[in-house]
Design an enzyme around this catalytic site. Structure first.
Site, mmCIF file in Angstrom:
data_model
loop_
_atom_site.group_PDB
_atom_site.id
_atom_site.type_symbol
_atom_site.label_atom_id
_atom_site.label_comp_id
_atom_site.label_asym_id
_atom_site.label_seq_id
_atom_site.Cartn_x
_atom_site.Cartn_y
_atom_site.Cartn_z
ATOM 1 N N ASP A 1 69.111 -60.176 -127.618
ATOM 2 C CA ASP A 1 70.468 -60.308 -126.739
ATOM 3 C C ASP A 1 71.328 -61.441 -126.878
ATOM 4 O O ASP A 1 72.427 -61.388 -126.988
ATOM 5 C CB ASP A 1 69.795 -60.103 -125.150
ATOM 6 C CG ASP A 1 71.171 -59.943 -124.194
ATOM 7 O OD1 ASP A 1 71.703 -61.051 -124.002
ATOM 8 O OD2 ASP A 1 71.420 -58.830 -123.758
ATOM 9 N N ALA B 1 73.775 -57.273 -123.346
ATOM 10 C CA ALA B 1 73.889 -56.829 -124.777
ATOM 11 C C ALA B 1 72.720 -55.600 -124.855
ATOM 12 O O ALA B 1 73.125 -54.639 -125.283
ATOM 13 C CB ALA B 1 73.724 -57.697 -125.868
ATOM 14 N N ASP B 2 71.448 -56.036 -124.349
ATOM 15 C CA ASP B 2 70.475 -55.133 -124.495
ATOM 16 C C ASP B 2 70.862 -53.864 -123.608
ATOM 17 O O ASP B 2 70.562 -52.692 -123.935
ATOM 18 C CB ASP B 2 69.159 -55.552 -123.876
ATOM 19 C CG ASP B 2 68.344 -56.465 -125.101
ATOM 20 O OD1 ASP B 2 68.379 -56.000 -126.052
ATOM 21 O OD2 ASP B 2 67.567 -57.275 -124.711
ATOM 22 N N TYR B 3 71.528 -54.032 -122.294
ATOM 23 C CA TYR B 3 71.649 -52.927 -121.596
ATOM 24 C C TYR B 3 72.708 -52.131 -122.096
ATOM 25 O O TYR B 3 72.686 -50.737 -122.071
ATOM 26 C CB TYR B 3 71.847 -53.331 -120.109
ATOM 27 C CG TYR B 3 72.072 -52.089 -118.945
ATOM 28 C CD1 TYR B 3 70.971 -51.633 -118.580
ATOM 29 C CD2 TYR B 3 73.357 -51.682 -118.729
ATOM 30 C CE1 TYR B 3 70.934 -50.774 -117.756
ATOM 31 C CE2 TYR B 3 73.359 -50.684 -117.917
ATOM 32 C CZ TYR B 3 71.989 -50.075 -117.201
ATOM 33 O OH TYR B 3 72.266 -49.012 -116.549
#
Length: 386
Positions: free
Chosen positions: A143, A171-173
């Site tokens: 992320d 970013a991950d989500y």
């Protein structure tokens, strides 16, 4: 498994771990998919032990937050027995999801081409750091790296502030939600063509997509757009907290802000008369705002600002947000008795009247469902998991 949920009857083989992949497969599971999470013997998903100093024997809160409604099985995917189990599962599956670095699944013998030959209707979903090909394809994705390489970290509301990591894993989500979208779109296309396909998303692409307005302004006009740096927006400490103000979507927001702050109309001041003047003299303007906001409480200023129909909100901690009445009304906290403790996690932001989200399967101990799943495909558990 309820048979009236949107994704009931869809089987997902889940090789993912940590966040980007698991947040995607959890949403598929929430809405009815049979998600079978394949984990490494002994350790499982890295997020099982990601929470520091957690009591021994309990599932980590990070793992719990991303792995409800899934069945956990342990397989040694490098052994002949483990490989056979994977291939039998793939033959029964609609979707396979992984978020490994490029080449890992191929080395295991589970690349798209190999699995598509076995199951032509298979949707093969891949989440990467930077893309399937190109100079960064084999670079470890994470992320914070995506924040840095996409330009997100570089843009700050105040250019004088030091560069910093955003403390929430945007970013991950975001990439996880884009992965869900890709799976659903591929399922719809398969219903028309009868064929599966490979889909992919990356942390980098998701962060670029999040900056769609800023990117278009740069590419088409060579101009910088920074919504956080707008002169009539900001975060201002009050006597007992802080208020965020967004002075936008009004004919003369500065006049309304001045009325709310009980000061002379700053829009008639030559320093602040036009937007360009406000930008040029933002430090002086914000100094006036800060002095006024510091004189009264958060509640006082929210009342004053909302009376002028200005966009504003209190700055809250996560604990305060979770305890908010609106959070409860929106059903954003889910609770269930887990295998060892009460599980309390954030719910789904997608609210379907005919398919409310519930925890049907609590976050599972490592390998909790190995025997059950392998029995369904005619295999014994012991050798496949060794």
């Amino acid at each position: 498994m309820p048979d009236d949920l949107p994704l009931s009857g869809i089987r997902v083989i889940d090789f993912t771990q940590v966040m980007m992949g698991p947040v995607a497969t959890q949403m598929l599971a929430d809405y009815g998919a049979d998600v079978i999470k394949i984990e490494k013997p002994g350790t499982g998903d890295l997020s099982r032990t990601a929470f520091p100093n957690d009591p021994a024997g309990l599932l980590g809160p990070v793992y719990c937050s991303l792995n409800r409604n899934k069945r956990s099985i342990v397989l040694d995917t490098r052994s002949p027995e483990g490989r056979e189990a994977v291939l039998r599962l793939v033959a029964t599956a609609d979707v396979v999801v992984n978020n490994f670095r490029a080449g890992v699944m191929e080395r295991l013998g589970f690349g798209y081409e190999a699995l598509a030959k076995l199951n032509p209707r298979l949707i093969y979903a891949v989440g990467t750091g930077f893309g399937l090909t190109g100079p960064y394809a084999h670079k470890g994705g994470q992320d914070v790296l995506a924040q840095a390489m996409s330009g997100v970290m570089h843009r700050r509301a105040d250019p004088h502030l030091p560069l910093a990591i955003h403390s929430t894993t945007f970013a991950d989500y975001s990439a996880g939600m884009h992965l869900v979208q890709g799976v659903l779109l591929a399922l719809l296309q398969r219903a028309k063509t009868g064929r599966g396909q490979r889909i992919s998303v990356s942390l980098l692409d998701s962060m670029l997509a999040a900056q769609t307005q800023e990117a278009a302004a740069h590419m088409m006009r060579g101009r910088e757009v920074n919504w956080g740096a707008m002169p009539l927006s900001g975060v201002f400490p009050t006597r007992d907290g802080a208020v965020v103000l967004v002075g936008a979507f009004k004919a003369n927001p500065l006049a309304d802000i001045s009325r709310a702050l009980e000061i002379d109309d700053l829009s008639t001041d030559p320093r602040f008369a036009a937007h360009a003047d406000q930008v040029a003299n933002k430090p002086a303007l914000h100094a006036i705002f800060r002095e006024r906001f510091a004189a009264e409480t958060t509640a006082h200023w929210l009342d004053r600002l909302e009376a002028q129909d200005l966009l504003c909100a209190p700055v809250r901690s996560l604990a305060e947000a979770l305890d908010d009445e609106q959070t409860a009304i929106n059903g954003m906290v889910l609770e269930v008795d887990g295998e060892k403790e009460r599980v309390r996690v954030v719910g789904s932001p997608v609210h379907m009247e005919a398919a409310p989200v519930a925890i049907r399967i609590p976050p599972a101990d490592l390998g909790r469902h190995t025997a059950e799943v392998l029995a369904e495909i005619g295999l014994g558990a012991a050798r496949a998991a060794e």
